[in-house]
Scaffold this active site. Structure first.
Site, PDB file in Angstrom:
ATOM      1  CE  LYS A 205      -3.621   2.363   2.832  1.00  0.00           C
ATOM      2  NZ  LYS A 205      -4.407   2.179   3.984  1.00  0.00           N
ATOM      3  CD  GLU A 211       9.217  -6.183   7.258  1.00  0.00           C
ATOM      4  OE1 GLU A 211       8.812  -4.930   6.619  1.00  0.00           O
ATOM      5  OE2 GLU A 211       9.022  -6.486   8.421  1.00  0.00           O
ATOM      6  N   GLY A 267      -4.867  -1.791   4.857  1.00  0.00           N
ATOM      7  CA  GLY A 267      -4.255  -2.831   4.454  1.00  0.00           C
ATOM      8  C   GLY A 267      -4.766  -4.333   4.776  1.00  0.00           C
ATOM      9  NE  ARG A 268      -6.423  -3.771  10.937  1.00  0.00           N
ATOM     10  CZ  ARG A 268      -5.754  -2.475  10.920  1.00  0.00           C
ATOM     11  NH1 ARG A 268      -4.801  -2.638  10.197  1.00  0.00           N
ATOM     12  NH2 ARG A 268      -6.339  -1.716  11.702  1.00  0.00           N
ATOM     13  CD  GLU A 353      -1.787  -4.567  11.467  1.00  0.00           C
ATOM     14  OE1 GLU A 353      -2.370  -4.136  10.278  1.00  0.00           O
ATOM     15  OE2 GLU A 353      -0.710  -4.984  11.471  1.00  0.00           O
ATOM     16  CG  HIS A 384      -4.193 -35.782  16.249  1.00  0.00           C
ATOM     17  ND1 HIS A 384      -4.135 -37.007  16.836  1.00  0.00           N
ATOM     18  CD2 HIS A 384      -5.170 -35.521  15.375  1.00  0.00           C
ATOM     19  CE1 HIS A 384      -5.121 -37.561  16.386  1.00  0.00           C
ATOM     20  NE2 HIS A 384      -5.893 -36.684  15.595  1.00  0.00           N
ATOM     21  CE  LYS A 504       5.903  -0.930  10.077  1.00  0.00           C
ATOM     22  NZ  LYS A 504       4.742  -0.286   9.019  1.00  0.00           N
TER      23      LYS A 504
HETATM   24  O1  F6P Z   1       2.229  -4.275   9.886  1.00  0.00           O
HETATM   25  C1  F6P Z   1       1.869  -2.953   9.751  1.00  0.00           C
HETATM   26  C2  F6P Z   1       1.164  -2.757   8.296  1.00  0.00           C
HETATM   27  O2  F6P Z   1       1.428  -1.387   7.840  1.00  0.00           O
HETATM   28  C3  F6P Z   1      -0.049  -3.529   7.902  1.00  0.00           C
HETATM   29  O3  F6P Z   1      -1.046  -2.604   8.519  1.00  0.00           O
HETATM   30  C4  F6P Z   1       0.126  -3.672   6.386  1.00  0.00           C
HETATM   31  O4  F6P Z   1      -0.717  -4.554   6.081  1.00  0.00           O
HETATM   32  C5  F6P Z   1       1.709  -4.223   6.313  1.00  0.00           C
HETATM   33  O5  F6P Z   1       2.266  -3.356   7.243  1.00  0.00           O
HETATM   34  C6  F6P Z   1       2.193  -3.774   5.149  1.00  0.00           C
HETATM   35  O6  F6P Z   1       2.070  -2.609   4.477  1.00  0.00           O
HETATM   36  P1  F6P Z   1       2.070  -2.173   3.126  1.00  0.00           P
HETATM   37  O7  F6P Z   1       1.189  -2.689   2.265  1.00  0.00           O
HETATM   38  O8  F6P Z   1       2.168  -0.773   2.858  1.00  0.00           O
HETATM   39  O9  F6P Z   1       3.478  -2.760   2.751  1.00  0.00           O
END
Ligand code: F6P
Length: 540
Positions: A205, A211, A267-268, A353, A384, A504
């Protein structure tokens, strides 16, 4: 403050709890209609709430709580596009992502539905070309592997749905999902990838997430290495899904190959937006559209059904009953479907979240527990592993058992075995086995306590005909609205996630310290300093 507005309803629930016992055996014995009275339907889902520790009075008081807390007004405000995500000053309109052409969703007076459909149409055009082998890679070969690089909401939804809809996938195109910054994740996926046939979807987003951007850069280098540094290859092998066109173009992806969405989609809550592109390529635009219609059916149920019959709201309120009144801190999600194996992980982000907040909308501590710890595993594997604790442990863990009437794979009686286990677990958890019953079965006296099951361990049973795209959409929307209702009852903002920021910021600082040639003096706490030193010394 919302919690104050509903103070008398909270008190009413507590006092009812204090003078009532909730014994499932007794409640079923005294009410032959209990199972049918407490089974509700929404879309294709039949939701049996009868094995919960509730009665009519509990439900009546919970519904009064929801009304006093303003749940209905807040839902209306969401559907009306009001800026209910107050800490980020944004509307919350994931419901517009699955709008029909006849629907209207306004943001600042402008209908956003046409824009949603325009992106869906572009996605469909692109997905169809990839599926038909018409979108060619740098060397003229069709795409056979999609690698989605994203994390959190840009990963969990698509990967969950890709796995869930295994039967609907294109036979010659597979998708992989790389999320972790651990190089092991990307390296393991690339090991099997042919660059000439691979398409990377960079899903973020913000297009700033450490990452995702780190993995995306590494993937780009990998591709360029294999094409002698020819940068024109990027346009054939990289597309982006983002709200941040500038960052996409700076990364080197042509914005013609970017699929956008909007800041009013959390995002979620985004996998039915362009974030679902890898899923749409895998299952095709038609099945994706069916999934959206499933979401929409649940949206309509949620928007139009009084709380008394409103399945997401009832599930939410029962969750509030457990979390706040009976004091159960966790909630288990137990899908009896291997293809839903990532559903619990998906719901963890959706729920934790969203509702893992301690401060209400006015910035004041809520003063009561909010979001539960959500966890789970596909049945029967969980049986199990941890069901021992569910049956005989000292904590009561309420949960949802999710199953399907029809198998997606036909292996003789095996689906009966699966569903037999689901029904048996719900029964055993609810009704247990008394000492008398154990003794009567001839168990030696010293083993009777060990073999007794207390019962009264509540579950919902959620049944659908089959795990189709439409049913998956209904299930996801069911939980989205459940989370919404709980957030509204607690008076929190379910749509921000400031709690992920501190880690972060600190990680960025520490990463610099790990790699610095002259690190200088560390100024964290003694434990963190020592951990960093240990790592640095070892690496030196
Ligand atoms: O973990 C925090 C967060 O902002 C989530 O809410 C989101 O889904 C994820 O990081 C990834 O964010 P982006 O889509 O901006 O890379």
């Amino acid at each position: 403050m919302v919690a104050d507005r509903a103070a008398s309803q909270w008190n009413a629930l507590e006092s009812y709890r204090d003078r009532t016992s909730f014994d499932l055996r007794a409640m079923f014995a005294s009410d032959p209609e209990r199972a049918s009275r407490y089974t509700f339907s929404a879309g294709d889902l039949a939701v049996d709430l009868s094995k919960h520790l509730i009665d009519d009075e509990v439900l009546r008081r919970l519904i009064a709580l929801a009304r006093a807390a303003g749940v209905e007004e807040r839902a209306q405000a969401m559907f009306a596009g009001e800026r209910i995500n107050s800490t980020e000053n944004r509307p919350v309109l994931h419901v517009a992502l699955r709008a029909g052409p006849e629907d209207t969703f306004l943001v600042d007076g402008t209908d956003v539905v046409a824009g949603v459909h325009e992106v869906l149409d572009r996605m469909a055009g692109f997905a169809s070309r990839v599926r038909a082998g018409e979108w060619l890679g740098h060397t003229g070969k069709p795409i056979r592997k999609i690698i989605n690089i994203g994390i959190g909401g840009s990963d969990l939804g698509p990967v969950m749905a890709y796995r869930a809809l295994r039967h609907y996938r294109h036979p010659d195109i597979e998708a992989e999902f790389v999320s972790n910054i651990d190089p092991a994740h990307l390296v393991a996926v690339l090991a099997d990838a042919d660059p000439a046939e691979t398409l990377f979807v960079i899903a973020s987003k913000t297009f700033t997430t450490l990452e995702t951007m780190t993995n995306a850069r590494a993937a780009k280098e990998w591709l360029l290495d294999r094409f002698d540094g020819d940068k024109s290859a990027v346009a054939r092998h990289f597309v982006a899904v983002s709200t941040n066109a500038d960052a996409v173009s700076e990364f080197g992806i042509d914005t013609a190959n970017m699929f956008g969405f909007w800041d009013w989609v959390g995002g979620r809550y985004s996998f039915d937006s362009a974030i679902g592109l890898p899923l749409m390529i895998a299952i095709g635009p038609e099945a994706f559209g069916e999934m959206l219609s499933g979401f929409r059916a649940m949206d309509h149920h949620f928007r139009d059904t009084p709380i008394e019959q409103n399945v997401p709201a009832l599930l939410a309120l029962i969750g509030v009953w457990y979390r706040n009144i009976l004091g159960y801190p966790t909630y288990a999600v137990l899908p009896y479907a291997q293809d839903l194996d990532r559903f619990p992980a998906y719901l963890q982000q959706l729920d934790m979240e969203s509702n893992g907040k301690r401060v209400g909308l006015e910035g004041i501590a809520v003063g009561r527990d909010t979001g539960p710890i959500v966890w789970g595993e596909a049945g029967t594997n969980g049986q199990h592993a941890f069901y021992q604790l569910l049956h005989q442990g000292t904590s009561v863990v309420p949960g949802d058992l999710i199953g399907f009437l029809e198998a997606t794979d036909d292996l003789g009686m095996q689906h009966d075995f699966l569903m037999g286990n689901l029904f048996a677990q719900a029964e055993a958890l609810a009704f247990g086995k008394t000492e008398e019953e154990v003794a009567a079965a001839g168990i030696v006296p010293e083993l009777v306590p060990h073999r007794t099951f207390p019962g009264n361990r509540p579950t919902s049973v959620i049944l659908a005909p089959r795990l189709t795209p439409a049913v998956l959409g209904q299930l996801v929307a069911l939980y989205e609205h459940k989370v919404f209702v709980q957030g509204a009852v607690w008076g929190i903002n379910s749509f921000d996630q400031w709690g992920v920021e501190l880690g972060k910021v600190l990680a960025t600082r520490i990463i610099g310290e790990l790699g610095a040639t002259d690190p200088g003096e560390l100024s964290h706490d003694a434990s963190t300093n020592a951990l960093i030193e240990r790592y640095r010394n070892y690496r030196a």
